[in-house]
Write a protein that holds these residues in place. Structure first.
Motif, PDB file in Angstrom:
ATOM      1  N   LEU A 290       0.827  -1.201   0.000  1.00 53.12           N
ATOM      2  CA  LEU A 290       0.000   0.000   0.000  1.00 53.12           C
ATOM      3  C   LEU A 290       0.862   1.253   0.000  1.00 53.12           C
ATOM      4  N   ARG A 291       1.938   1.245   0.780  1.00 54.18           N
ATOM      5  CA  ARG A 291       2.809   2.420   0.834  1.00 54.18           C
ATOM      6  C   ARG A 291       3.535   2.647  -0.488  1.00 54.18           C
ATOM      7  N   GLU A 292       3.898   1.559  -1.154  1.00 54.53           N
ATOM      8  CA  GLU A 292       4.512   1.715  -2.471  1.00 54.53           C
ATOM      9  C   GLU A 292       3.524   2.325  -3.460  1.00 54.53           C
ATOM     10  N   TRP A 293       2.281   1.854  -3.392  1.00 49.77           N
ATOM     11  CA  TRP A 293       1.241   2.363  -4.277  1.00 49.77           C
ATOM     12  C   TRP A 293       0.998   3.854  -4.031  1.00 49.77           C
ATOM     13  N   MET A 294       1.110   4.243  -2.748  1.00 46.46           N
ATOM     14  CA  MET A 294       0.911   5.648  -2.366  1.00 46.46           C
ATOM     15  C   MET A 294       2.203   6.449  -2.430  1.00 46.46           C
ATOM     16  N   HIS A 295       3.327   5.776  -2.797  1.00 46.43           N
ATOM     17  CA  HIS A 295       4.654   6.431  -2.872  1.00 46.43           C
ATOM     18  C   HIS A 295       5.075   6.993  -1.529  1.00 46.43           C
ATOM     19  N   ILE A 296       4.869   6.190  -0.494  1.00 51.62           N
ATOM     20  CA  ILE A 296       5.299   6.583   0.853  1.00 51.62           C
ATOM     21  C   ILE A 296       6.560   5.803   1.187  1.00 51.62           C
ATOM     22  N   GLY A 297       7.573   6.467   1.675  1.00 52.54           N
ATOM     23  CA  GLY A 297       8.812   5.802   2.071  1.00 52.54           C
ATOM     24  C   GLY A 297       8.617   4.973   3.304  1.00 52.54           C
ATOM     25  N   LYS A 298       9.367   3.859   3.429  1.00 49.94           N
ATOM     26  CA  LYS A 298       9.284   3.002   4.618  1.00 49.94           C
ATOM     27  C   LYS A 298       9.908   3.716   5.804  1.00 49.94           C
TER      28      LYS A 298
END
Length: 298
Positions: A290-298
């Protein structure tokens, strides 16, 4: 939306809340109810525990405590866990830590913060909801959870509502430290098996495999969970045990061992493995996707 480059990613708060709500509303609460039933009734077999839960309302019995306590707990603890663990992992990696060590540190920190920030009273009331029926005598309707909440608050204040919070903190620290640490650690051998280097992304199934490994291995701390349930249980045995003014983690451990032996400390481990796997899949592999889809860094 550009990818987050370190720093504080507030979107992790929303991701954590959404994923934890999804986790508890699907398989999470049924596993939680069965696990708590077995941990608070340490002489019951899995079959007996399932029958008992079913007797409380069929399928709905497996969702006892979902509304409002599990929903309140899930939405708040998921936000705290995802935000805190992500930030700690980012800082740890910037100091040269590997994925496994960073995941361990991030999970431990996130687990402690969520326990003291939001989970103490929610877990207490959720456990009361699941175990309160054992208080009632034959033919006597048990009090509602709100009545239990009001009674505890009237008698013991906020400290009573947070009874067992230290055990919750120890559990969450070891839970999420193990889950995230083992899940991240598993990524390296899974990459080797699939012929991928460190820069290549894992597939959805490979991420789920890593999370399954992390979730299953995290249940080594089941005695802490049994102690937590005993400290927060509304059962007659627990009530008698808690006549001692301030039951401690060590005191409760001795009590359980005296009553049920070493096997008593591992009651409910089977459904907890299922719960641990599902929680880790949701909060690590699904959350990463989901974070990749939203372009959120880990």
């Amino acid at each position: 939306m550009a990818p987050a480059q370190g720093g504080f990613s507030w979107s992790n708060i929303a991701v954590g809340a959404v994923m934890n709500m999804f986790e508890v509303t699907t398989l999470g609460q049924p596993f939680e109810v069965i696990k708590t039933q077995m941990a608070s009734n340490r002489t019951q077999t899995m079959g007996q525990a399932l029958k008992t839960v079913w007797s409380r309302g069929g399928v709905l019995g497996f969702y006892q405590g979902l509304i409002p306590w599990a929903w309140i707990e899930a939405s708040t603890k998921g936000s705290v866990l995802m935000f805190t663990s992500s930030e700690v992992q980012h800082v740890a990696k910037s100091f040269g830590m590997g994925p496994g060590a960073a995941g361990l540190l991030g999970g431990m920190t996130g687990g402690i913060v969520q326990a003291y920030a939001t989970m103490g009273f929610c877990t207490c009331m959720k456990t009361a909801e699941i175990t309160r029926s054992k208080q009632a005598g034959a033919g006597i309707k048990p009090p509602s959870t709100w009545q239990v909440f009001a009674d505890i608050y009237r008698r013991e204040g906020i400290r009573g509502i947070n009874k067992g919070v230290n055990a919750v903190a120890v559990r969450q620290m070891t839970n999420w430290g193990s889950r995230m640490g083992f899940a991240r650690l598993a990524e390296s051998p899974v990459r080797k098996l699939s012929g991928k280097n460190e820069s290549e992304k894992l597939s959805a199934m490979e991420r789920i495999l890593c999370s399954t490994i992390g979730g299953a291995l995290s249940t080594w701390n089941q005695p802490i969970e049994v102690i937590r349930v005993e400290m927060q249980s509304m059962s007659k045995a627990a009530s008698q045990h808690h006549l001692a003014e301030k039951p401690s983690i060590l005191g409760t451990l001795k009590y359980i061992y005296k009553e049920n032996g070493i096997r008593g400390l591992y009651r409910g481990v089977s459904p907890r493995i299922g719960l641990g796997v599902w929680q880790t899949v949701c909060m690590v592999s699904f959350a990463d996707t989901l974070r990749e889809w939203m372009h959120i860094g880990k």
